[in-house]
Design a protein around this motif. Structure first.
Motif, short mmCIF file in Angstrom:
data_model
loop_
_atom_site.label_atom_id
_atom_site.label_comp_id
_atom_site.label_asym_id
_atom_site.label_seq_id
_atom_site.Cartn_x
_atom_site.Cartn_y
_atom_site.Cartn_z
N LYS A 13 0.89 -1.18 -0.07
CA LYS A 13 -0.12 0.28 -0.22
C LYS A 13 0.83 1.39 0.00
CE LYS A 13 -4.03 1.91 2.36
NZ LYS A 13 -4.98 1.87 3.53
N ALA A 14 2.14 1.39 0.44
CA ALA A 14 3.08 2.58 0.85
C ALA A 14 3.40 2.74 -0.43
CB ALA A 14 3.86 2.13 1.85
N ILE A 15 4.17 1.54 -1.03
CA ILE A 15 4.65 1.75 -2.37
C ILE A 15 3.53 2.15 -3.51
CG2 ILE A 15 5.49 0.25 -4.23
CD1 ILE A 15 6.82 -1.44 -2.23
N HIS A 16 2.31 1.76 -3.34
CA HIS A 16 1.43 2.32 -4.43
C HIS A 16 1.05 3.62 -4.22
CE1 HIS A 16 -2.24 1.34 -6.77
NE2 HIS A 16 -3.15 2.14 -5.84
N VAL A 17 0.94 3.96 -2.88
CA VAL A 17 0.69 5.63 -2.77
C VAL A 17 1.83 6.44 -3.16
CG1 VAL A 17 0.62 7.39 -1.07
CG2 VAL A 17 -0.74 5.04 -0.84
N MET A 18 3.04 5.88 -3.12
CA MET A 18 4.40 6.76 -3.58
C MET A 18 4.20 6.97 -5.17
SD MET A 18 7.40 5.61 -0.93
CE MET A 18 6.94 4.04 -0.66
N ALA A 19 4.24 5.38 -5.67
CA ALA A 19 3.96 5.38 -7.11
C ALA A 19 2.80 6.32 -7.58
CB ALA A 19 3.80 3.82 -7.92
N ILE A 72 0.90 -2.76 -10.90
CA ILE A 72 1.37 -3.92 -10.21
C ILE A 72 1.11 -3.93 -8.70
CG2 ILE A 72 3.35 -5.44 -9.32
CD1 ILE A 72 4.79 -4.55 -11.89
N SER A 73 1.30 -3.03 -8.01
CA SER A 73 0.86 -2.72 -6.41
C SER A 73 -0.58 -2.83 -6.27
CB SER A 73 1.65 -1.59 -5.89
OG SER A 73 1.28 -0.55 -6.51
N GLY A 74 -1.30 -2.03 -6.94
CA GLY A 74 -2.74 -1.87 -7.24
C GLY A 74 -3.46 -3.46 -7.38
N LEU A 75 -2.97 -4.23 -8.20
CA LEU A 75 -3.47 -5.53 -8.41
C LEU A 75 -3.02 -6.31 -7.28
CD1 LEU A 75 -2.69 -6.15 -12.37
CD2 LEU A 75 -4.94 -5.83 -11.18
N CYS A 76 -1.86 -6.20 -6.62
CA CYS A 76 -1.63 -6.80 -5.51
C CYS A 76 -2.48 -6.47 -4.08
CB CYS A 76 0.00 -6.62 -4.84
SG CYS A 76 1.10 -7.48 -5.80
N LEU A 77 -2.91 -5.20 -4.25
CA LEU A 77 -3.87 -4.90 -3.23
C LEU A 77 -5.27 -5.66 -3.51
CD1 LEU A 77 -2.92 -1.13 -2.76
CD2 LEU A 77 -2.43 -3.07 -1.19
N VAL A 93 -15.78 2.54 -9.68
CA VAL A 93 -15.50 3.61 -9.82
C VAL A 93 -13.78 3.95 -10.01
CG1 VAL A 93 -15.62 6.10 -9.03
CG2 VAL A 93 -17.70 4.62 -8.91
N LYS A 94 -13.16 3.28 -8.99
CA LYS A 94 -11.69 3.52 -9.00
C LYS A 94 -11.02 2.87 -10.33
CE LYS A 94 -7.58 2.87 -6.65
NZ LYS A 94 -6.62 2.24 -5.51
N ALA A 95 -11.62 1.59 -10.59
CA ALA A 95 -11.21 0.74 -11.71
C ALA A 95 -11.35 1.53 -12.99
CB ALA A 95 -11.68 -0.47 -11.59
N GLY A 96 -12.61 2.10 -13.29
CA GLY A 96 -12.71 2.99 -14.15
C GLY A 96 -11.73 4.26 -14.55
N CYS A 97 -11.49 4.74 -13.33
CA CYS A 97 -10.97 5.95 -13.52
C CYS A 97 -9.53 5.72 -13.64
CB CYS A 97 -10.98 6.89 -12.15
SG CYS A 97 -12.64 7.77 -12.14
#
Length: 148
Positions: A13-19, A72-77, A93-97
């Motif tokens: 999650k932290a890596i996802h936010v940074m990316a 990659i990180s989003g799919l892991c989440l 909604v998030k996926a569409g955006c």
């Protein structure tokens, strides 16, 4: 695998936010570069060459790697058990955006190639398109935080 995803969840999650921050910074800035390129740098001299270099580095060195890490990180989440309830509206909604944001990234890459060929949509249109990632970000953040 499921146990591993649960264990590393906070790090992913932290890596996802940074990316996401890195990718969004690029998506906010690149259309602004296009505005200046279209209005002041359409010839083959300066500042056109400088704009082309800045656009290339931003896309290739910052935005593309950040987008890949976001995906990659989003799919892991998403695959971490108990994180996403697909019966609610917010993940859709998030996926569409995110798909729209990825399309916008591709559109920016295409516009960079057009500018290199001497074709421009003009500063006004790039200014308008510069608002697209902002609108998508608002929808993403609201959907993830409010979770409606």
């Amino acid at each position: 695998m499921i146990e591993l995803l649960s264990t590393i969840y906070p790090y992913v999650k932290a890596i996802h936010v940074m990316a996401v921050l890195s990718w969004m910074a690029g998506l906010f800035y690149l259309p602004r570069l296009f505005v200046h390129h279209a209005e002041r740098g359409m010839d083959n001299g300066e500042p056109g060459r400088s704009f082309a270099i800045m656009e290339d580095k931003l896309l290739r060195v910052i935005m593309r790697p950040a987008m890949i890490v976001v995906w990659i990180s989003g799919l892991c989440l998403v695959f971490t058990p108990g994180i996403v309830d697909w019966s609610l509206a917010w993940p859709w909604v998030k996926a569409g955006c995110v798909l729209a944001m990825t399309w916008f990234h591709g559109w920016c890459a295409g516009q960079r190639r057009s500018l290199l060929r001497g074709n421009s949509l003009g500063g006004r249109r790039y200014r308008i398109m510069n608002e697209v990632p902002t609108l998508l970000m608002i929808l993403i953040v609201l959907s993830v935080i409010v979770k409606y």
